[in-house]
Design an enzyme around this catalytic site. Structure first.
Site, PDB file in Angstrom:
ATOM      1  CG  ASN A 138     172.131  23.920  -5.438  1.00 41.37           C
ATOM      2  OD1 ASN A 138     172.637  24.697  -6.225  1.00 41.37           O
ATOM      3  ND2 ASN A 138     172.611  22.717  -5.204  1.00 41.37           N
ATOM      4  CB  CYS A 139     170.659  27.425  -9.649  1.00 41.85           C
ATOM      5  SG  CYS A 139     170.609  27.349 -11.448  1.00 41.85           S
ATOM      6  CG  PHE A 140     174.515  24.235 -10.472  1.00 45.67           C
ATOM      7  CD1 PHE A 140     175.184  23.656 -11.534  1.00 45.67           C
ATOM      8  CD2 PHE A 140     174.393  25.620 -10.446  1.00 45.67           C
ATOM      9  CE1 PHE A 140     175.727  24.419 -12.552  1.00 45.67           C
ATOM     10  CE2 PHE A 140     174.937  26.404 -11.453  1.00 45.67           C
ATOM     11  CZ  PHE A 140     175.608  25.799 -12.515  1.00 45.67           C
TER      12      PHE A 140
END
Length: 235
Positions: A138-140
């Site tokens: 998950n990039c976030f």
């Protein structure tokens, strides 16, 4: 910045993820090959719910494949780096520029624009804290110094770059109102809460566009209006 240079702003389109990536690469190639183009900027929406995975993300989790098979999510690989990004109800920006202009369009320069622009809309943002980390699914889920977080610590804007020959493509995702259920199915984490600015996404885009080009008022700015039927001309 030379006055005879062209600055391109491309109209907002809602398209499937594969077509959006093709458009981004098209404008990067145009920026590299045409000496008069200083940079291009476009904002866009995704047709349906999409997951874009970074260039260096090698493995796709099995539960993502099941969600794709069930028609819950679509997936596309970005040319830019970083982890996976859910594109749903948010705003994506794509900025292309030449290597010679890197100081003018560095992460911090772009972030300064975003911080100022959203401050004018009532949202306070600041840089993340991490300088380096492994790529997460998950990039976030992580906040690098090139990312922007809100006052509550939620990552709101994630950015990543792709370098090609003499040019750069910078992708950024602005999470406005991510779907909580889908976010949890993908990442097993709580989604950032909705941003309440009392503005539509198109109104936010208009504000971002105007604030960006205030910094380059001496340039010849060209607005390129594209429609869905034009897509075949750019692949």
């Amino acid at each position: 910045m030379e006055k005879n240079k062209r600055a391109l702003f491309i109209s907002t389109l809602t398209l499937p993820g594969v077509k959006q990536m093709d458009f981004d690469l098209h404008f990067l190639n145009q920026t590299i090959s045409k000496s008069e183009i200083l940079f291009s900027l476009r904002f866009y929406h995704w047709e349906g719910d999409w997951l874009s995975i970074g260039y260096h993300q090698k493995e796709i989790p099995l539960h993502w494949l099941k969600l794709i098979e069930d028609g819950v999510i679509n997936i596309v690989r970005r040319p830019s780096g970083g982890g996976a990004v859910l594109h749903s109800k948010g705003i994506t920006y794509a900025l292309t520029f030449k290597k010679a202009s890197y100081k003018s369009f560095s992460y911090q320069k772009v972030n300064n624009w975003l911080i100022k622009s959203f401050s004018e809309l009532g949202l306070t943002l600041k840089n993340g804290s991490l300088k380096k980390s492994i790529i997460r699914e998950n990039c976030f889920g992580t906040s690098y110094i090139s990312d922007l977080v809100d006052q509550e610590g939620f990552k709101r804007i994630g950015s990543a770059q792709y370098r090609k020959k003499g040019g750069f493509l910078q992708h950024g995702e602005i999470q406005i109102n991510p779907p909580r259920d889908l976010w949890f199915k993908l990442f097993g984490e709580e989604a950032p809460p909705k941003i309440n600015l009392d503005l539509t996404n198109d109104e936010i885009i208009k504000h971002l566009k105007n604030s960006f080009f205030k910094n380059y008022s001496s340039l010849r700015i060209e607005n390129i209006e594209l429609e869905h039927k034009d897509f075949g001309l750019f692949i």
